[in-house]
Design a protein around this motif. Sequence first.
Motif, PDB file in Angstrom:
ATOM      1  N   LEU A 193      71.086 -25.322  12.075  1.00 42.82           N
ATOM      2  CA  LEU A 193      72.350 -25.129  12.786  1.00 42.82           C
ATOM      3  C   LEU A 193      72.108 -24.467  14.139  1.00 42.82           C
ATOM      4  O   LEU A 193      72.686 -24.880  15.158  1.00 42.82           O
ATOM      5  CB  LEU A 193      73.308 -24.289  11.946  1.00 42.82           C
ATOM      6  CG  LEU A 193      73.957 -25.002  10.750  1.00 42.82           C
ATOM      7  CD1 LEU A 193      74.663 -23.992   9.848  1.00 42.82           C
ATOM      8  CD2 LEU A 193      74.944 -26.070  11.213  1.00 42.82           C
ATOM      9  N   ILE A 197      73.174 -26.950  17.271  1.00 42.95           N
ATOM     10  CA  ILE A 197      74.628 -26.753  17.331  1.00 42.95           C
ATOM     11  C   ILE A 197      75.264 -27.506  18.497  1.00 42.95           C
ATOM     12  O   ILE A 197      76.391 -28.018  18.374  1.00 42.95           O
ATOM     13  CB  ILE A 197      74.979 -25.243  17.385  1.00 42.95           C
ATOM     14  CG1 ILE A 197      76.475 -25.035  17.177  1.00 42.95           C
ATOM     15  CG2 ILE A 197      74.465 -24.612  18.667  1.00 42.95           C
ATOM     16  CD1 ILE A 197      76.979 -25.442  15.815  1.00 42.95           C
ATOM     17  N   VAL A 203      81.094 -30.589  10.597  1.00 43.64           N
ATOM     18  CA  VAL A 203      80.328 -29.947   9.529  1.00 43.64           C
ATOM     19  C   VAL A 203      81.011 -30.238   8.202  1.00 43.64           C
ATOM     20  O   VAL A 203      82.246 -30.266   8.128  1.00 43.64           O
ATOM     21  CB  VAL A 203      80.226 -28.421   9.761  1.00 43.64           C
ATOM     22  CG1 VAL A 203      79.564 -27.726   8.570  1.00 43.64           C
ATOM     23  CG2 VAL A 203      79.452 -28.118  11.042  1.00 43.64           C
ATOM     24  N   LEU A 228      78.274 -19.978  11.861  1.00 47.16           N
ATOM     25  CA  LEU A 228      78.992 -20.954  12.685  1.00 47.16           C
ATOM     26  C   LEU A 228      79.928 -20.252  13.657  1.00 47.16           C
ATOM     27  O   LEU A 228      80.067 -20.674  14.822  1.00 47.16           O
ATOM     28  CB  LEU A 228      79.761 -21.926  11.787  1.00 47.16           C
ATOM     29  CG  LEU A 228      78.899 -22.969  11.063  1.00 47.16           C
ATOM     30  CD1 LEU A 228      79.703 -23.668   9.980  1.00 47.16           C
ATOM     31  CD2 LEU A 228      78.330 -23.987  12.037  1.00 47.16           C
TER      32      LEU A 228
END
Length: 262
Positions: A193, A197, A203, A228
């Motif tokens: 991630l 990203i 997701v 996140l």
Amino acid sequence: MPRFAANLTMMYGEHAFPDRIAAAARDGFAAAECLFPYDLAAADLKSRLDSSGIELVLFNAPPGDWAAGERGIASLPGREDEFRRGIDRALGYARVLGTRRLHVMAGLRDAATPLEAQRELYLRNLAWAAEQARSDGITILIEPINTRDMPGYLLNRQDDAQAIRAELNATNLRVQFDCYHCQIVEGDLAMKLRRDIAGIGHVQIAGVPERHEPDTGEVNYPYLFALLDELGYAGWIGCEYRPRGETSAGLGWLQPWLPQRA
């Protein structure tokens, strides 16, 4: 703060598909996703979404003959015209529904075609789809899928998907990061991630290995949700899992993440 979308294909199986929208809204979801919306007319589906206050944030382009085992046709030789018709149909639905993310499945490996030739066709079709979607502000997504659930699928790894995205360099092409698939094939979710990203457009989550609620199994989802947030991910998180029992009864994991009601 993570935002969650109910997957209407996998969740709420105790209801007929059209009734799953209202059921998700009652449980506090503001968004949904599904595999394929095409059994309902787009206008009818839009009416149900609007009446429940649900946004449909993602669905798949037509995958070929799903019942016969096909899992996308974007990389299959001789299916180019069918692929383009499917993209046109999907974009028509997306315009009516207000959906801005469209997943295009790659398809299974074709033993009669050299891998590089199949990959080249896949990229040509993706470039065409992204060009068709651009004027509507729709993002085309590609998703690596694990080889246990879908043996022979052409795209399995996040780095391969990101390499395709970089090679095509289309502003509206992104990678779908399904934590369930990635954990089975690669693991090391947090580092992937962090690495990718900027190229992630959606997701999805599920418990590993059974693909049940995300509060079971080997993945620490609260940690990933916080990550996140740290990384500035502002998109939706699709709940693409198979509930262990009745869907609503298994949503205890979701409660800390819902907006507090007065």
